[in-house]
Design a protein around this motif. Structure first.
Motif, PDB file in Angstrom:
ATOM      1  N   ARG A 203       0.824  -1.192   0.000  1.00  0.00           N
ATOM      2  CA  ARG A 203       0.000   0.000   0.000  1.00  0.00           C
ATOM      3  C   ARG A 203       0.867   1.254   0.000  1.00  0.00           C
ATOM      4  O   ARG A 203       1.909   1.314   0.656  1.00  0.00           O
ATOM      5  CB  ARG A 203      -0.889  -0.010   1.248  1.00  0.00           C
TER       6      ARG A 203
ATOM      7  N   ARG B 297       1.810   4.662   1.347  1.00  0.00           N
ATOM      8  CA  ARG B 297       1.602   5.421   2.575  1.00  0.00           C
ATOM      9  C   ARG B 297       2.087   6.853   2.392  1.00  0.00           C
ATOM     10  O   ARG B 297       3.044   7.093   1.646  1.00  0.00           O
ATOM     11  CB  ARG B 297       2.360   4.797   3.742  1.00  0.00           C
TER      12      ARG B 297
ATOM     13  N   SER C 129       4.159   8.726   3.715  1.00  0.00           N
ATOM     14  CA  SER C 129       5.350   8.863   4.552  1.00  0.00           C
ATOM     15  C   SER C 129       6.506   9.390   3.716  1.00  0.00           C
ATOM     16  O   SER C 129       6.569   9.165   2.505  1.00  0.00           O
ATOM     17  CB  SER C 129       5.731   7.501   5.148  1.00  0.00           C
TER      18      SER C 129
ATOM     19  N   TRP D 198       1.094  11.608  -1.941  1.00  0.00           N
ATOM     20  CA  TRP D 198      -0.009  10.696  -1.628  1.00  0.00           C
ATOM     21  C   TRP D 198      -1.336  11.149  -2.215  1.00  0.00           C
ATOM     22  O   TRP D 198      -2.066  10.349  -2.823  1.00  0.00           O
ATOM     23  CB  TRP D 198      -0.132  10.540  -0.103  1.00  0.00           C
TER      24      TRP D 198
ATOM     25  N   HIS E 233      -2.493   8.083  -4.474  1.00  0.00           N
ATOM     26  CA  HIS E 233      -3.166   6.952  -3.825  1.00  0.00           C
ATOM     27  C   HIS E 233      -4.404   6.547  -4.613  1.00  0.00           C
ATOM     28  O   HIS E 233      -5.093   7.387  -5.219  1.00  0.00           O
ATOM     29  CB  HIS E 233      -3.506   7.280  -2.362  1.00  0.00           C
TER      30      HIS E 233
ATOM     31  N   SER F 184      -0.576  -4.856   4.317  1.00  0.00           N
ATOM     32  CA  SER F 184      -0.826  -3.639   3.552  1.00  0.00           C
ATOM     33  C   SER F 184      -2.295  -3.283   3.382  1.00  0.00           C
ATOM     34  O   SER F 184      -2.655  -2.111   3.356  1.00  0.00           O
ATOM     35  CB  SER F 184      -0.184  -3.757   2.157  1.00  0.00           C
TER      36      SER F 184
ATOM     37  N   PHE G  58       6.866   3.220   8.464  1.00  0.00           N
ATOM     38  CA  PHE G  58       6.132   4.285   7.797  1.00  0.00           C
ATOM     39  C   PHE G  58       5.878   5.502   8.682  1.00  0.00           C
ATOM     40  O   PHE G  58       5.205   6.437   8.261  1.00  0.00           O
ATOM     41  CB  PHE G  58       4.797   3.743   7.270  1.00  0.00           C
TER      42      PHE G  58
ATOM     43  N   CYS H 219      -4.636   1.990   8.969  1.00  0.00           N
ATOM     44  CA  CYS H 219      -3.192   2.181   9.123  1.00  0.00           C
ATOM     45  C   CYS H 219      -2.872   3.430   9.935  1.00  0.00           C
ATOM     46  O   CYS H 219      -3.311   4.536   9.610  1.00  0.00           O
ATOM     47  CB  CYS H 219      -2.550   2.287   7.738  1.00  0.00           C
TER      48      CYS H 219
ATOM     49  N   ALA I 260      -0.931   6.079   7.818  1.00  0.00           N
ATOM     50  CA  ALA I 260      -1.795   6.769   6.854  1.00  0.00           C
ATOM     51  C   ALA I 260      -2.622   7.839   7.549  1.00  0.00           C
ATOM     52  O   ALA I 260      -2.839   8.929   7.008  1.00  0.00           O
ATOM     53  CB  ALA I 260      -2.697   5.759   6.142  1.00  0.00           C
TER      54      ALA I 260
ATOM     55  N   ASP J 211      -9.416   5.395   8.825  1.00  0.00           N
ATOM     56  CA  ASP J 211      -8.335   5.392   7.848  1.00  0.00           C
ATOM     57  C   ASP J 211      -8.692   6.373   6.730  1.00  0.00           C
ATOM     58  O   ASP J 211      -9.854   6.482   6.336  1.00  0.00           O
ATOM     59  CB  ASP J 211      -8.188   3.973   7.275  1.00  0.00           C
TER      60      ASP J 211
END
Length: 378
Positions: free
Chosen positions: A192, A194, A196, A203, A207, A232, A270, A322, A325, A337
């Motif tokens: 996945r 992230r 970070s 992102w 994403h 993930s 992350f 996450c 995230a 999330d």
């Protein structure tokens, strides 16, 4: 299974999955790099210090480590450290962009026992991959895979991995990634994206969309028995009664953690940020003391509140998603999330000012890097 999950949530005597970024130096500058790598940090652990950490991990009975970076093969002592780890009975899985795997290095890697290799690739064509990982990176990865195949790595050690960060631009290539893995006798690993490191800036543009999240879930249900995912995509379990394979919980500080190039220990690869910094392996007591006595890790191992997700019937399936995230998009850790498939994440993000979201703590990017141009696939 429930008893096992509860045990994992409470933490183990040693991490199941320890990620060790050997260096921040990297020949590439991927737009989603979780550690903002590029330049070497002059404080990175010396060879002797790294070996001392490996001795400690051996005493803790850690049975394998994930080595990354940066690009780990840039370190001149890369093979020395890998061979030392394997000599202690600690298996090594390392992630690489493939730039330093020539024919000779491929043969040397093939000769090692208890070694796994992950070649990073984010597109099945140069246009898709290089928009994220940089010009020429697709050809570099394909060339490295060819060297490993020709050296007989798969026959001796089992399949190496093709490691893919899923973005909105490569979701439609999942079947093609699987075909590419089959072509080289490799195994596909998808992870996945992230927010970070540099990924915090990329992102929102990279994403997968909500529709693509559902596409990923359906693809994994249909074909994921041959695909590695780790932890993930457990946030997608809220979509149905059938859970995806993999660890269905956040393992940060419980079963996973990160050692960075300068010896700092974080709860998760992350979340390189002061709020998730547990100590440094150079401190008294070393890594073992951090793992067993860190106040941060102790807190993470306590029962966690469902918070805003308490009233959702899918919480047991997705576990709230996450931590990284949420943190780097400015959402509370007990909130939804940001990619919540029930739509709660999108609503929560709309109320967040991006400027208020926490920033990754360190940027090792090379000076004057070009601003990435969003890829539009036709």
């Amino acid at each position: 299974m429930t008893a096992l999950v509860d045990q994992l949530k409470g933490g183990l005597d040693a991490p199941i999955c320890l990620t060790w970024e050997l260096t921040y130096a990297c020949n590439l500058e991927c737009v989603h790099c979780l550690s903002s790598s590029g330049r070497r940090d002059p404080r990175e652990l010396t060879t002797d210090e790294a070996k001392a950490v490996l001795d400690e991990l051996h005493r803790l009975q850690v049975f394998y480590i994930n080595i990354g970076g940066g690009e780990p093969m840039i370190r001149r002592d890369f093979f020395e450290l890998v061979e030392y780890s394997i000599g202690l009975g600690i298996g090594v899985k390392f992630s690489t962009n493939g730039a330093f795997i020539d024919a000779d290095k491929a043969r040397r890697l093939t000769a090692l026992d208890y070694l796994d290799i992950q070649i990073s690739l984010d597109g099945t064509d140069a246009v898709t991959n290089d928009a994220v990982r940089g010009p020429g990176s697709y050809d570099t990865a394909i060339r490295a895979m060819g060297h490993l195949r020709d050296a007989g790595f798969v026959e001796r050690n089992g399949p190496f991995k093709i490691s893919v960060v899923v973005t909105r631009h490569n979701v439609d290539q999942l079947d093609e990634f699987q075909a590419l893995a089959d072509q080289y006798g490799a195994q596909l690993r998808i992870t996945r994206l992230r927010p970070s490191g540099r990924g915090a800036d990329a992102w929102h543009d990279l994403h997968p969309t909500d529709a693509q999240q559902r596409q990923i879930y359906q693809w994994l249900l249909a074909k994921g028995d041959r695909v590695l995912t780790g932890d993930s995509f457990f946030h997608l379990n809220a979509l149905g009664d059938e859970n995806l394979p993999g660890l269905n919980l956040c393992g940060a500080g419980r079963v996973v953690c990160l050692i960075d190039p300068v010896g700092d220990v974080y709860a998760c690869p992350f979340v390189i940020h002061d709020e998730f910094h547990a100590g440094n392996v150079r401190d008294d007591g070393g890594f073992a003391h951090i793992w067993r006595h860190s106040e941060l890790f102790h807190d993470l191992r306590q029962p966690q509140s469902a918070g805003a997700c308490a009233s959702c019937g899918s919480y047991d399936a997705c576990q709230g998603g996450c931590m990284a995230a949420k943190f780097f998009t400015g959402l509370p850790l007990d909130g939804p999330d940001p990619e919540c498939v029930g739509g709660e994440g999108e609503a929560a993000l709309a109320a967040v000012d991006r400027a208020d979201a926490p920033r990754p703590m360190a940027d090792h990017s090379k000076p004057a890097r070009p601003v990435p141009v969003a890829l539009v696939r036709k």
